[in-house]
Write a protein that holds these residues in place. Structure first.
Motif, PDB file in Angstrom:
ATOM      1  N   ALA A 143      17.328  33.954   3.374  1.00 36.24           N
ATOM      2  CA  ALA A 143      17.682  34.026   1.600  1.00 36.24           C
ATOM      3  C   ALA A 143      17.538  32.535   1.502  1.00 36.24           C
ATOM      4  CB  ALA A 143      18.544  35.175   1.460  1.00 36.24           C
ATOM      5  N   ASP A 165      16.573  36.888  -2.139  1.00 39.69           N
ATOM      6  CA  ASP A 165      17.112  37.521  -1.695  1.00 39.69           C
ATOM      7  C   ASP A 165      17.406  38.761  -0.784  1.00 39.69           C
ATOM      8  OD1 ASP A 165      19.733  35.970  -2.366  1.00 39.69           O
ATOM      9  OD2 ASP A 165      19.696  37.098  -5.013  1.00 39.69           O
ATOM     10  N   ALA A 193      21.127  35.248   5.626  1.00 35.39           N
ATOM     11  CA  ALA A 193      21.785  34.757   4.512  1.00 35.39           C
ATOM     12  C   ALA A 193      20.884  32.457   4.645  1.00 35.39           C
ATOM     13  CB  ALA A 193      23.280  33.781   3.675  1.00 35.39           C
TER      14      ALA A 193
END
Lengths: 202, 202
Positions: free
Chosen positions: A147, A130, A144
């Motif tokens: 991650a 993250d 995103a």
């Protein structure tokens, strides 16, 4: 077209960071490109060689801390990280890098710079997938997605394969540049790499 | 009068040998002299740092053998020793050196060169005090006296003290040059030593 220089590096390595800032210009001066190849010192140094982490080695750790700061000062490189602080888990960054190299090969250099900059210039903690979504990533990469990829099995496998290949090739330190089969280990050897390219070996 | 450069070296170290051939000229160019300081990698690397001998370390050993030959080739230095052969007991040479430095300080550089040359250029085995009497020694030193000194308690004590002082000073590798309190480890750093002398640090 001559082969790219193979630039082997670990994101936890300050000397790898310093070299990452110079390797593309060096390669370009001799008409080469750079193939960025992540390694894990936790595998080569600790498991295969049976040594200790550099900064945890008596005598040498103190010297290296001094030397890293001295080099940064001389080269005008800002270090945003306390060398006495633990560097954290290197796997998410290395896995994310491998995933980007696989799926967006044209962004590999930018991705390496983004991760090195976050860790060493900004002192960021990238121990979790993250955390990768919170740094400045190359344009074209969705935070995103990076991650998620860093947490996934594909990225883990790509890194495992890359590390196994590096050990198989005898690579143990960061940075190591391999030019046409000839390995040069250490930031101090970048001038030798350039000279080797210039004269074709000795 | 500016302080001498402290040149820390182990006779078993090929990089120390290479540096020994350049350190005096480097120092002289900046108006300095050289203080020759023997260390024992068997103490710093094996005991204090808890590492392995360089050439016995997986991956790194192969690289270093290749790198030593590559450097010798480039610098035109003849190596008369098989890098895969055991180097033998380093104590007699280091003890003899300490004794000469103590009793004939003006001959310390010549003695260092004589021992390095015997080991690395001629591939001699200097594992016993008697072997020291069979090499080409500096004029003014009686071979039998050197061999006898190398077997004696005074030389052993001088070396123990020198090694303890080097560890106390944080010295762990060969060569290490200390210039006005600033340590530089490694053959690759001789240019940095010269630059440090030239500009007065950074």
């Amino acid at each position: 077209m001559p082969a790219p220089l193979a630039f082997h590096f670990d994101f936890i390595s300050p000397y790898g960071y310093f070299a990452s800032l110079r390797i593309e210009a060096l390669a370009a001066r001799r008409g080469r490109t750079v193939d960025w190849r992540p390694i894990l010192l936790g595998v080569s140094v600790l498991k295969v060689m049976g040594l200790k982490p550099l900064l945890d080695t008596p005598l040498k750790g103190d010297y290296v801390r001094r030397d890293v700061l001295r080099h940064a000062r001389r080269a005008g490189i800002r270090l945003g990280r306390d060398l006495n602080a633990p560097i954290g888990n290197p796997l998410p960054a290395a896995r994310a890098f491998c995933w980007v190299k696989q799926h967006h090969p044209g962004l590999q250099a930018e991705m390496a710079h983004a991760l090195y900059r976050a860790i060493w210039a900004e002192g960021r903690e990238l121990s979790t997938p993250d955390a990768l979504a919170t740094i400045s990533l190359p344009a074209g990469l969705a935070p995103a997605a990076v991650a998620e990829a860093a947490a996934g099995e594909e990225a883990a496998r790509l890194l495992r394969d890359a590390v196994a290949a590096s050990i198989e090739a005898g690579i143990f330190g960061s940075p190591t540049v391999v030019v046409d089969g000839e390995p040069f280990w250490g930031l101090d050897r970048l001038p030798d790499v350039e000279e080797w390219l210039r004269v074709g070996g000795w």
